[in-house]
Design a protein around this motif. Structure first.
Motif, mmCIF file in Angstrom:
data_model
loop_
_atom_site.group_PDB
_atom_site.id
_atom_site.type_symbol
_atom_site.label_atom_id
_atom_site.label_comp_id
_atom_site.label_asym_id
_atom_site.label_seq_id
_atom_site.Cartn_x
_atom_site.Cartn_y
_atom_site.Cartn_z
ATOM 1 N N PRO A 84 27.526 40.364 34.418
ATOM 2 C CA PRO A 84 28.386 40.654 35.485
ATOM 3 C C PRO A 84 27.984 42.247 35.581
ATOM 4 C CG PRO A 84 29.452 40.045 33.972
ATOM 5 C CD PRO A 84 28.167 39.412 33.099
ATOM 6 N N GLU A 85 28.722 42.514 36.749
ATOM 7 C CA GLU A 85 28.994 44.391 36.721
ATOM 8 C C GLU A 85 29.430 44.878 36.184
ATOM 9 O OE1 GLU A 85 31.303 46.184 40.392
ATOM 10 O OE2 GLU A 85 29.390 46.325 40.954
ATOM 11 N N ARG A 86 30.975 43.470 35.441
ATOM 12 C CA ARG A 86 31.998 44.850 34.658
ATOM 13 C C ARG A 86 32.556 42.821 33.962
ATOM 14 N NH1 ARG A 86 36.495 47.719 38.060
ATOM 15 N NH2 ARG A 86 36.969 48.752 36.257
ATOM 16 N N GLU A 87 32.518 43.361 32.772
ATOM 17 C CA GLU A 87 33.767 42.035 31.777
ATOM 18 C C GLU A 87 34.744 42.584 30.940
ATOM 19 O OE1 GLU A 87 30.633 40.823 28.788
ATOM 20 O OE2 GLU A 87 28.979 40.120 30.459
ATOM 21 N N ARG A 88 35.482 41.839 31.217
ATOM 22 C CA ARG A 88 37.258 41.997 30.755
ATOM 23 C C ARG A 88 37.884 43.647 31.258
ATOM 24 N NH1 ARG A 88 33.980 39.259 26.628
ATOM 25 N NH2 ARG A 88 35.157 36.755 26.319
ATOM 26 N N ALA A 89 37.772 43.130 32.531
ATOM 27 C CA ALA A 89 37.949 45.146 33.140
ATOM 28 C C ALA A 89 39.249 45.097 33.198
ATOM 29 C CB ALA A 89 37.143 45.481 34.038
ATOM 30 N N PHE A 90 40.180 45.815 32.790
ATOM 31 C CA PHE A 90 40.932 46.231 33.066
ATOM 32 C C PHE A 90 41.219 46.874 35.170
ATOM 33 C CE2 PHE A 90 45.382 48.854 34.206
ATOM 34 C CZ PHE A 90 45.943 47.958 33.705
ATOM 35 N N VAL A 91 42.464 45.511 35.846
ATOM 36 C CA VAL A 91 41.904 46.652 37.149
ATOM 37 C C VAL A 91 43.581 46.129 37.773
ATOM 38 C CG1 VAL A 91 41.481 46.100 39.450
ATOM 39 C CG2 VAL A 91 39.959 45.095 37.483
ATOM 40 N N SER A 92 44.081 47.601 38.519
ATOM 41 C CA SER A 92 45.369 47.836 38.609
ATOM 42 C C SER A 92 45.790 47.833 40.517
ATOM 43 C CB SER A 92 46.174 49.324 38.483
ATOM 44 O OG SER A 92 47.481 49.610 38.562
ATOM 45 N N GLY A 93 45.755 46.682 41.161
ATOM 46 C CA GLY A 93 46.151 46.467 42.528
ATOM 47 C C GLY A 93 47.204 47.486 43.072
ATOM 48 N N LYS A 94 47.348 46.958 43.933
ATOM 49 C CA LYS A 94 48.912 47.591 45.033
ATOM 50 C C LYS A 94 50.166 46.784 43.891
ATOM 51 C CE LYS A 94 51.160 47.601 49.398
ATOM 52 N NZ LYS A 94 52.227 46.387 48.482
ATOM 53 N N ASP A 95 50.193 45.248 43.702
ATOM 54 C CA ASP A 95 51.024 45.019 43.136
ATOM 55 C C ASP A 95 51.052 44.168 41.960
ATOM 56 O OD1 ASP A 95 52.646 45.195 45.820
ATOM 57 O OD2 ASP A 95 50.869 43.321 46.940
ATOM 58 N N CYS A 96 49.626 44.380 41.276
ATOM 59 C CA CYS A 96 49.312 43.708 40.257
ATOM 60 C C CYS A 96 48.482 44.309 39.659
ATOM 61 C CB CYS A 96 48.691 41.707 40.846
ATOM 62 S SG CYS A 96 50.110 40.662 41.513
ATOM 63 N N ARG A 97 48.129 43.648 38.336
ATOM 64 C CA ARG A 97 47.804 44.376 37.480
ATOM 65 C C ARG A 97 47.188 43.575 36.512
ATOM 66 N NH1 ARG A 97 50.900 45.239 32.493
ATOM 67 N NH2 ARG A 97 52.619 45.670 33.174
ATOM 68 N N GLY A 98 46.319 44.393 35.346
ATOM 69 C CA GLY A 98 46.098 42.918 34.243
ATOM 70 C C GLY A 98 44.572 42.693 34.203
ATOM 71 N N THR A 99 43.800 42.168 33.156
ATOM 72 C CA THR A 99 42.777 42.305 32.763
ATOM 73 C C THR A 99 41.620 41.450 33.800
ATOM 74 O OG1 THR A 99 42.303 42.556 30.260
ATOM 75 C CG2 THR A 99 41.600 41.740 30.921
#
Length: 230
Positions: A84-99
């Motif tokens: 994959p392009e990214r693995e176990r990546a932390f992402v933060s959106g408008k309402d939710c965040r996480g791995t």
């Protein structure tokens, strides 16, 4: 900002989320973590002998598991699943965040029609589940989590992400989750429920309770027929 795990718990049972928050319990059990890790080993496991597979936390016989992995290799996105392009990546959106367990790159053979430096096809995030899939589709909490993850990746990339995948690596099965109107509505309900918790929500008392780690402290007992009638 609500963690992905919280919005998924809220879809399953808001009262369970209340207890998890109170205990600050968002850890992943060791056995579940071991099953999740299988999603990053498909290539190595596809030809593994029985003795190797029997030592792993798979939920099928070695022969059935290899057959399922062979079916995965027929997928158009198999190469991106194993790399994959990214693995176990932390992402933060408008309402939710996480791995996010994986982010699969879009189709790089397409033209960059948006002119934003990304491939023409959007990325595809995945949610990895340590459990069993239902007969069809995915379980509601996993559907809600997949929508939350897709929306967070879309927010980060500033482009639409119309689908996600849910992987069941201990079985060797992958299911697609399209961000339909119904699924997005279920996500919004769960998000509102997660945000609204400031005390113990109402009990549910159904089949979910038998598998809940908090069933003893929840105080859930056999209610009278009168109480069931309200």
């Amino acid at each position: 900002m609500i963690p992905f795990s919280d919005v998924a718990r809220a879809a399953y049972c808001p009262r369970q989320l209340y207890y998890a928050r109170r205990d600050d319990d968002r850890s992943v059990p060791d056995d579940a973590r071991a099953r999740i890790d299988l999603a990053f080993r498909y290539s190595a496991l596809a030809g593994a002998p029985d003795r190797t597979l029997r030592r792993l936390p798979i939920r099928r016989s070695p022969a059935a598991y290899r057959r399922n992995l062979a079916r995965l290799r027929e997928r158009d996105d198999y190469d991106r699943l194993v790399d994959p392009e990214r693995e176990r990546a932390f992402v933060s959106g408008k309402d939710c965040r996480g791995t996010v367990h994986k982010v699969l790159a879009g189709d790089r053979d397409g033209s960059d029609s948006a002119g934003d430096g990304y491939p023409a096809d959007p990325p595809v995030p995945t949610v990895v589940s340590p459990g069993e899939p239902p007969e069809n589709g995915v379980w509601e909490p996993q559907s809600v989590r997949a929508v939350a993850v897709a929306k967070a990746v879309a927010w980060e990339r500033e482009r639409e992400v119309p689908r996600a995948l849910v992987e069941y690596p201990s079985v060797g099965v992958i299911r697609e989750v399209r961000l339909t109107t119904r699924r997005k509505a279920a996500y919004r309900r769960s998000l509102r429920a997660a945000r609204a918790i400031d005390g113990p929500p109402s009990r549910v008392d159904d089949d979910r309770c038998a598998a809940c780690d908090y069933r003893e402290r929840c105080g859930l007992g056999r209610r009278s027929f009168r109480s069931l009638l309200g």
